[in-house]
Design an enzyme around this catalytic site. Structure first.
Site, PDB file in Angstrom:
ATOM      1  N   SER A  30       0.821  -1.220   0.000  1.00  0.00           N
ATOM      2  CA  SER A  30       0.000   0.000   0.000  1.00  0.00           C
ATOM      3  C   SER A  30       0.848   1.259   0.000  1.00  0.00           C
ATOM      4  O   SER A  30       1.683   1.452   0.879  1.00  0.00           O
ATOM      5  CB  SER A  30      -0.896   0.052   1.242  1.00  0.00           C
ATOM      6  N   HIS A  61      -3.917   0.506  -5.086  1.00  0.00           N
ATOM      7  CA  HIS A  61      -3.253  -0.655  -5.681  1.00  0.00           C
ATOM      8  C   HIS A  61      -3.534  -0.659  -7.179  1.00  0.00           C
ATOM      9  O   HIS A  61      -4.666  -0.866  -7.600  1.00  0.00           O
ATOM     10  CB  HIS A  61      -3.760  -1.951  -5.049  1.00  0.00           C
ATOM     11  N   HIS A  83      -5.126  -9.173  -1.325  1.00  0.00           N
ATOM     12  CA  HIS A  83      -5.239  -9.378   0.124  1.00  0.00           C
ATOM     13  C   HIS A  83      -6.310 -10.410   0.441  1.00  0.00           C
ATOM     14  O   HIS A  83      -7.348 -10.466  -0.219  1.00  0.00           O
ATOM     15  CB  HIS A  83      -5.623  -8.065   0.821  1.00  0.00           C
ATOM     16  N   TYR A  85      -8.247 -10.236   2.948  1.00  0.00           N
ATOM     17  CA  TYR A  85      -9.473  -9.544   3.391  1.00  0.00           C
ATOM     18  C   TYR A  85     -10.358  -9.091   2.233  1.00  0.00           C
ATOM     19  O   TYR A  85     -11.535  -8.797   2.421  1.00  0.00           O
ATOM     20  CB  TYR A  85      -9.150  -8.352   4.315  1.00  0.00           C
ATOM     21  N   GLU A  86      -9.792  -9.043   1.029  1.00  0.00           N
ATOM     22  CA  GLU A  86     -10.621  -8.673  -0.123  1.00  0.00           C
ATOM     23  C   GLU A  86     -11.573  -9.799  -0.500  1.00  0.00           C
ATOM     24  O   GLU A  86     -12.470  -9.606  -1.322  1.00  0.00           O
ATOM     25  CB  GLU A  86      -9.729  -8.336  -1.329  1.00  0.00           C
ATOM     26  N   ALA A 113       2.717  -1.867   4.144  1.00  0.00           N
ATOM     27  CA  ALA A 113       2.488  -0.818   5.136  1.00  0.00           C
ATOM     28  C   ALA A 113       2.069  -1.527   6.413  1.00  0.00           C
ATOM     29  O   ALA A 113       1.332  -2.512   6.363  1.00  0.00           O
ATOM     30  CB  ALA A 113       1.380   0.119   4.664  1.00  0.00           C
ATOM     31  N   MET A 211      -1.822  -6.617   7.338  1.00  0.00           N
ATOM     32  CA  MET A 211      -2.849  -7.531   6.816  1.00  0.00           C
ATOM     33  C   MET A 211      -2.396  -8.241   5.539  1.00  0.00           C
ATOM     34  O   MET A 211      -3.218  -8.609   4.706  1.00  0.00           O
ATOM     35  CB  MET A 211      -4.137  -6.752   6.539  1.00  0.00           C
ATOM     36  N   SER A 212      -1.099  -8.430   5.392  1.00  0.00           N
ATOM     37  CA  SER A 212      -0.610  -9.035   4.141  1.00  0.00           C
ATOM     38  C   SER A 212       0.648  -9.860   4.403  1.00  0.00           C
ATOM     39  O   SER A 212       0.916 -10.242   5.539  1.00  0.00           O
ATOM     40  CB  SER A 212      -0.330  -7.936   3.117  1.00  0.00           C
ATOM     41  N   ASN A 235       2.029   4.192  10.698  1.00  0.00           N
ATOM     42  CA  ASN A 235       1.297   4.747  11.846  1.00  0.00           C
ATOM     43  C   ASN A 235       1.677   3.925  13.066  1.00  0.00           C
ATOM     44  O   ASN A 235       2.135   2.788  12.926  1.00  0.00           O
ATOM     45  CB  ASN A 235      -0.223   4.621  11.611  1.00  0.00           C
ATOM     46  N   HIS A 247      -6.974   4.770   6.565  1.00  0.00           N
ATOM     47  CA  HIS A 247      -6.255   4.319   5.373  1.00  0.00           C
ATOM     48  C   HIS A 247      -5.588   5.510   4.673  1.00  0.00           C
ATOM     49  O   HIS A 247      -4.498   5.385   4.129  1.00  0.00           O
ATOM     50  CB  HIS A 247      -7.230   3.595   4.434  1.00  0.00           C
TER      51      HIS A 247
HETATM   52  N1  HPA Z   1      -2.799  -2.272  11.436  1.00  0.00           N
HETATM   53  C1  HPA Z   1      -2.925  -3.189  10.441  1.00  0.00           C
HETATM   54  N2  HPA Z   1      -2.507  -2.972   9.219  1.00  0.00           N
HETATM   55  C2  HPA Z   1      -1.933  -1.791   8.941  1.00  0.00           C
HETATM   56  C3  HPA Z   1      -1.773  -0.801   9.917  1.00  0.00           C
HETATM   57  C4  HPA Z   1      -2.241  -1.060  11.226  1.00  0.00           C
HETATM   58  O1  HPA Z   1      -2.130  -0.225  12.146  1.00  0.00           O
HETATM   59  N3  HPA Z   1      -1.166   0.260   9.310  1.00  0.00           N
HETATM   60  C5  HPA Z   1      -0.963  -0.103   8.011  1.00  0.00           C
HETATM   61  N4  HPA Z   1      -1.425  -1.342   7.789  1.00  0.00           N
END
Ligand code: HPA
Length: 273
Positions: A30, A61, A83, A85-86, A113, A211-212, A235, A247
């Site tokens: 991402s 993406h 992903h 989750y998609e 990310a 998440m990847s 973050n 996001h």
């Molecule tokens: N949590 C999960 N996935 C993420 C985060 C997060 O804080 N930041 C970027 N991808």
């Protein structure tokens, strides 16, 4: 159709489109896809044109396989990944890694990310993934195993190659890039974690969460591709700085690290044998 036949059809298309083989694969996470624009003599193939490739749905993406030259290496770069989750299956998510292996890729650079859990991290840091914890609730190798791809019970004790990490640290040091190293916890998403979940992840030894990556790394190890993983800490994870997560913020911070991220990855590619 079985996996082998699908891969054969994908390969028929790809070998008819490019007449050389990549040595390095890149999966750009991402906000990190801009690196694919630096690939020289590039041929960008939209995923939707590649037989049996899933199609990416998430904002940010692009969904292209960019093949060409980066830092003197022949690369196949995924601008955008799939992903779990998609709604894709683990087999879909990891299909491109199987194809990369078939194309001859020996080294895979996987980026993402991630939220920072380690309190010494700050947004904008880059973290080498030293190890991971699979909390996605599934495994891409579940089901019948094709021994021609790899073993039933692959060893994961060196999932992220030590010598690649040493090279990455050396490049970072000589370029003055602050490079952390830590454990990545992979969760299914798509909701961000709760503060209680982040306290739990910290207690079990995670430094970053996302998440990847985990499925692709498992499959790469299964088929004998060595892996280098880089997380961009976009973050601090939920509850750490008492801020809301979004996001948009993830994408904005990934964009800010663009220059040092690309310098690091290109430096590592140049240092590969
Ligand atoms: N949590 C999960 N996935 C993420 C985060 C997060 O804080 N930041 C970027 N991808």
């Amino acid at each position: 159709m079985d996996l082998k036949s699908k891969i054969n059809e994908t390969m028929t298309f790809l070998t008819g489109t490019v007449n050389w083989r990549p040595e390095v694969g890149l999966i750009l996470g991402s906000g990190l896809g801009a690196l694919a624009e630096e690939v020289r003599e590039a041929l960008a193939i939209p995923y939707r044109k590649i037989p049996h490739f899933p199609v990416s749905t998430v904002e940010g993406h692009a969904g292209k396989l960019v093949m060409g030259n980066l830092a003197g290496k022949k690369v196949a770069a995924m601008q955008g990944r799939f992903h779990f989750y998609e709604g894709y299956s683990m087999a879909d998510v990891t299909y491109p890694v199987r194809v990369m292996r078939e194309m001859g890729v020996k080294t895979l650079v996987i980026t993402n990310a991630a939220g920072g859990i380690n309190p010494f991290f700050r947004p904008g840091d880059l973290m080498l993934i030293g190890d991971h914890i699979n909390l996605m609730g599934d495994n891409p190798l579940r089901g019948p195993n094709d021994e021609t791809f790899g073993p039933r019970f692959p060893d994961m004790s060196r999932a992220y190659a030590r010598d690649l990490r040493d090279k990455a640290h050396a490049v970072a040091a000589s370029s003055g890039i602050r490079l952390q190293e830590g454990v990545y916890a992979g969760l299914m998403g798509p909701s961000y974690e709760t503060p209680a979940e982040i306290r739990y992840l910290r207690a079990v030894g995670a430094d970053a969460v996302g998440m990847s990556t985990v499925p692709e790394v498992i499959v790469a190890n299964h088929c004998g591709i060595q892996v280098l993983g880089i997380s961009c800490i976009t973050n601090m994870a939920a509850g750490i700085l008492h801020q809301n997560l979004s996001h948009d913020e993830v994408m904005a911070v990934a964009e800010q690290v663009r220059t040092k991220f690309s310098e690091l990855v290109k430096g590592i590619l140049a240092a590969l044998d």
